[in-house]
Write a protein that holds these residues in place. Sequence first.
Motif, PDB file in Angstrom:
ATOM      1  N   GLU A  76      48.902  42.846  70.623  1.00 20.52           N
ATOM      2  CA  GLU A  76      48.590  41.416  70.419  1.00 20.52           C
ATOM      3  C   GLU A  76      47.592  41.017  71.509  1.00 20.52           C
ATOM      4  OE1 GLU A  76      48.961  38.625  68.533  1.00 20.52           O
ATOM      5  OE2 GLU A  76      47.870  37.676  70.191  1.00 20.52           O
ATOM      6  N   GLU A  80      46.733  38.116  72.648  1.00 19.59           N
ATOM      7  CA  GLU A  80      47.183  37.061  73.572  1.00 19.59           C
ATOM      8  C   GLU A  80      48.696  37.197  73.781  1.00 19.59           C
ATOM      9  OE1 GLU A  80      45.448  33.248  72.596  1.00 19.59           O
ATOM     10  OE2 GLU A  80      43.674  34.269  71.868  1.00 19.59           O
ATOM     11  N   THR A  87      50.785  31.371  63.558  1.00 19.95           N
ATOM     12  CA  THR A  87      52.253  31.258  63.621  1.00 19.95           C
ATOM     13  C   THR A  87      52.680  29.990  64.379  1.00 19.95           C
ATOM     14  OG1 THR A  87      52.464  33.642  63.417  1.00 19.95           O
ATOM     15  CG2 THR A  87      54.303  32.507  64.491  1.00 19.95           C
ATOM     16  N   THR A 133      46.534  42.552  74.855  1.00 26.32           N
ATOM     17  CA  THR A 133      45.905  43.844  74.582  1.00 26.32           C
ATOM     18  C   THR A 133      45.046  43.680  73.329  1.00 26.32           C
ATOM     19  OG1 THR A 133      47.806  44.963  75.574  1.00 26.32           O
ATOM     20  CG2 THR A 133      46.419  46.271  74.097  1.00 26.32           C
ATOM     21  N   GLY A 166      48.338  38.000  53.994  1.00 30.78           N
ATOM     22  CA  GLY A 166      49.400  37.183  53.364  1.00 30.78           C
ATOM     23  C   GLY A 166      48.937  35.748  53.183  1.00 30.78           C
TER      24      GLY A 166
HETATM   25  C1  LIG Z   1      48.650  24.412  59.242  1.00 30.86           C
HETATM   26  C2  LIG Z   1      49.268  25.537  58.489  1.00 30.86           C
HETATM   27  C3  LIG Z   1      50.437  25.312  57.798  1.00 30.86           C
HETATM   28  C4  LIG Z   1      51.039  26.356  57.132  1.00 30.86           C
HETATM   29  N1  LIG Z   1      52.208  26.106  56.501  1.00 30.86           N
HETATM   30  C5  LIG Z   1      52.868  27.096  55.902  1.00 30.86           C
HETATM   31  C6  LIG Z   1      54.125  26.842  55.299  1.00 30.86           C
HETATM   32  O1  LIG Z   1      54.610  25.701  55.274  1.00 30.86           O
HETATM   33  N2  LIG Z   1      54.799  27.894  54.783  1.00 30.86           N
HETATM   34  C7  LIG Z   1      54.287  29.165  54.806  1.00 30.86           C
HETATM   35  O2  LIG Z   1      54.960  30.088  54.321  1.00 30.86           O
HETATM   36  N3  LIG Z   1      53.086  29.435  55.350  1.00 30.86           N
HETATM   37  C8  LIG Z   1      52.355  28.426  55.893  1.00 30.86           C
HETATM   38  N4  LIG Z   1      51.153  28.682  56.473  1.00 30.86           N
HETATM   39  C9  LIG Z   1      50.653  30.045  56.484  1.00 30.86           C
HETATM   40  C10 LIG Z   1      51.254  30.794  57.675  1.00 30.86           C
HETATM   41  O3  LIG Z   1      51.019  30.078  58.839  1.00 30.86           O
HETATM   42  C11 LIG Z   1      50.639  32.117  57.844  1.00 30.86           C
HETATM   43  O4  LIG Z   1      50.845  32.862  56.683  1.00 30.86           O
HETATM   44  C12 LIG Z   1      51.264  32.894  58.994  1.00 30.86           C
HETATM   45  O5  LIG Z   1      51.428  32.115  60.125  1.00 30.86           O
HETATM   46  C13 LIG Z   1      50.328  33.960  59.348  1.00 30.86           C
HETATM   47  O6  LIG Z   1      50.909  34.747  60.346  1.00 30.86           O
HETATM   48  P1  LIG Z   1      50.104  35.967  60.853  1.00 30.86           P
HETATM   49  O7  LIG Z   1      50.967  36.727  61.744  1.00 30.86           O
HETATM   50  O8  LIG Z   1      49.498  36.680  59.690  1.00 30.86           O
HETATM   51  O9  LIG Z   1      48.871  35.308  61.635  1.00 30.86           O
HETATM   52  P2  LIG Z   1      48.810  34.878  63.160  1.00 30.86           P
HETATM   53  O10 LIG Z   1      49.989  34.100  63.577  1.00 30.86           O
HETATM   54  O11 LIG Z   1      47.470  34.246  63.349  1.00 30.86           O
HETATM   55  O12 LIG Z   1      48.889  36.259  63.931  1.00 30.86           O
HETATM   56  C14 LIG Z   1      47.813  37.167  64.028  1.00 30.86           C
HETATM   57  C15 LIG Z   1      47.772  37.656  65.451  1.00 30.86           C
HETATM   58  O13 LIG Z   1      46.783  38.691  65.551  1.00 30.86           O
HETATM   59  C16 LIG Z   1      46.226  38.608  66.838  1.00 30.86           C
HETATM   60  N5  LIG Z   1      44.938  39.287  66.832  1.00 30.86           N
HETATM   61  C17 LIG Z   1      43.829  38.937  66.136  1.00 30.86           C
HETATM   62  N6  LIG Z   1      42.820  39.797  66.412  1.00 30.86           N
HETATM   63  C18 LIG Z   1      43.306  40.713  67.282  1.00 30.86           C
HETATM   64  C19 LIG Z   1      42.734  41.847  67.944  1.00 30.86           C
HETATM   65  N7  LIG Z   1      41.450  42.172  67.780  1.00 30.86           N
HETATM   66  N8  LIG Z   1      43.510  42.577  68.774  1.00 30.86           N
HETATM   67  C20 LIG Z   1      44.821  42.236  68.974  1.00 30.86           C
HETATM   68  N9  LIG Z   1      45.399  41.165  68.375  1.00 30.86           N
HETATM   69  C21 LIG Z   1      44.656  40.409  67.542  1.00 30.86           C
HETATM   70  C22 LIG Z   1      46.106  37.099  67.091  1.00 30.86           C
HETATM   71  O14 LIG Z   1      46.020  36.796  68.452  1.00 30.86           O
HETATM   72  C23 LIG Z   1      47.372  36.565  66.429  1.00 30.86           C
HETATM   73  O15 LIG Z   1      48.431  36.354  67.339  1.00 30.86           O
HETATM   74  C24 LIG Z   1      50.477  27.649  57.130  1.00 30.86           C
HETATM   75  C25 LIG Z   1      49.272  27.862  57.805  1.00 30.86           C
HETATM   76  C26 LIG Z   1      48.668  26.821  58.468  1.00 30.86           C
HETATM   77  C27 LIG Z   1      47.379  27.070  59.191  1.00 30.86           C
END
Ligand SMILES: Cc1cc2nc3c(=O)[nH]c(=O)nc-3n(C[C@H](O)[C@H](O)[C@H](O)COP(=O)(O)OP(=O)(O)OC[C@H]3O[C@@H](n4cnc5c(N)ncnc54)[C@H](O)[C@@H]3O)c2cc1C
Length: 409
Positions: free
Chosen positions: A58, A60, A67, A205, A365
Amino acid sequence: MNLQTGEYYWPTTFSSPPSYPSLNSDEDCDVLIIGGGGSGAQCAYYLADKGLNVIVVEKEKVGCGTTSTNTALIQYMGEKLFINLVHTFGEEYISRHLQLCKQAIDEIEQASQSGGIDADFKRRDTLYFASCPEDVQKLEEEYLFLKAHQFPLDFLSEEEIGKKYPFKKPAAIYSYNDAELNPFKFAHTLFACAAEKGVKIFEQTEVNGKKFENGGATIRTKTGHTIKAKKVIIAAGYEGMEFKKEKKASFVSTYSVVTNPVSDLSAWHNQTLIWETARPYLFARTTADQRIIIGGLDEDTFYAEERDSKLMHKKEQLIHDFQKLFPSIQVQAEYYSAAFYGGTVDGLPIIGEYDEYPNTHFLFGFGDNGTVYSMILAKIIAELVVNGSSPDAELYYQHRPLLAKHSLT
Ligand SMILES: Cc1cc2nc3c(=O)[nH]c(=O)nc-3n(C[C@H](O)[C@H](O)[C@H](O)COP(=O)(O)OP(=O)(O)OC[C@H]3O[C@@H](n4cnc5c(N)ncnc54)[C@H](O)[C@@H]3O)c2cc1C
């Protein structure tokens, strides 16, 4: 990518989350998961305990990406009506997708209790109302489709809505057994559970170099270390698009506020999740400490500056629209944010597999039910990694239009 701006509520609910070291040596592993958000955590959860050497990186801190702004309504009904998805993909295809959504909510419930951190998972019903009389017919068709697939739900008339809520709407689907959770704690509890089972997690990382070959990948981190991995899962959320632009995905801007805690929520029938047929829509839910999350009012822009310039106005508008629904629940916005929000052109999330990235699965997703979709995709990707195949993978591969309308059997 400038994903979001504002004051985020979820991290304030968990002031001392577990922390993980940054990578300070070269590593070899069976599976590398890039991304420490909810979807990386879901992958780690399904891959822990499978006899594989799994690493998560990750850039950060865990849970600091989307999230942290996820409003975390956990539902199976999404922005695109199932009756419309059936037109594109056929009934058999969408029935299976529907089943997987339901199963994913059950597994989110189970997983939320896995790592010793209470993720505030709570079952909630949903009120999905028609915003105008013209939307009643399609809502009724959606209700009949879901009812035929044995989903527990009712169709409410204007009068019945008025008996339960302080507002009237032309009609609504009232569905049972959706849920809400705290997505920041959810990511942490899944990672805690995975770490307990031997998954190695590295924060701060960042991956900034990569070479993908048939035998596996060599990944470089910003601090100059390498990780050799037989398989890679890119669970970098919307930033996954920086690794590989997926043509079927696109972004809009969205807004949300979290209010002060409210002492009396008795006007809010069963503290249901609430949303509507209007586009852009408004949605609302409550939290474990009796706050209200109000969100929506999406804008069709992918420019961070334009997105952020509207934040203060959207904050006022969200509060105003909520007060029209619940005049007796007086609220102020304590946290508010603007964020990019990713969707797909056909309404289904994507497992990306591309020739230039052998042995790699992209978890996209995307969609309003991102948490549910990521749970489905994480499970399928884990099956692909462990068994080499998954019976449901074909539903979500990026090339699926070729499959549309075809029987899956
Ligand atoms: C305002 C908002 C409201 C939402 N509401 C809903 C809801 O009500 N219900 C629902 O089911 N979904 C909802 N969603 C969708 C949901 O938020 C996302 O599906 C989910 O949070 C995505 O999680 P993730 O882990 O894929 O992304 P993230 O939480 O963005 O995690 C990805 C991680 O990858 C890391 N990363 C990126 N590049 C690199 C790299 N080069 N090297 C190392 N690490 C890296 C980032 O730092 C980050 O921590 C909403 C989204 C938003 C924006």
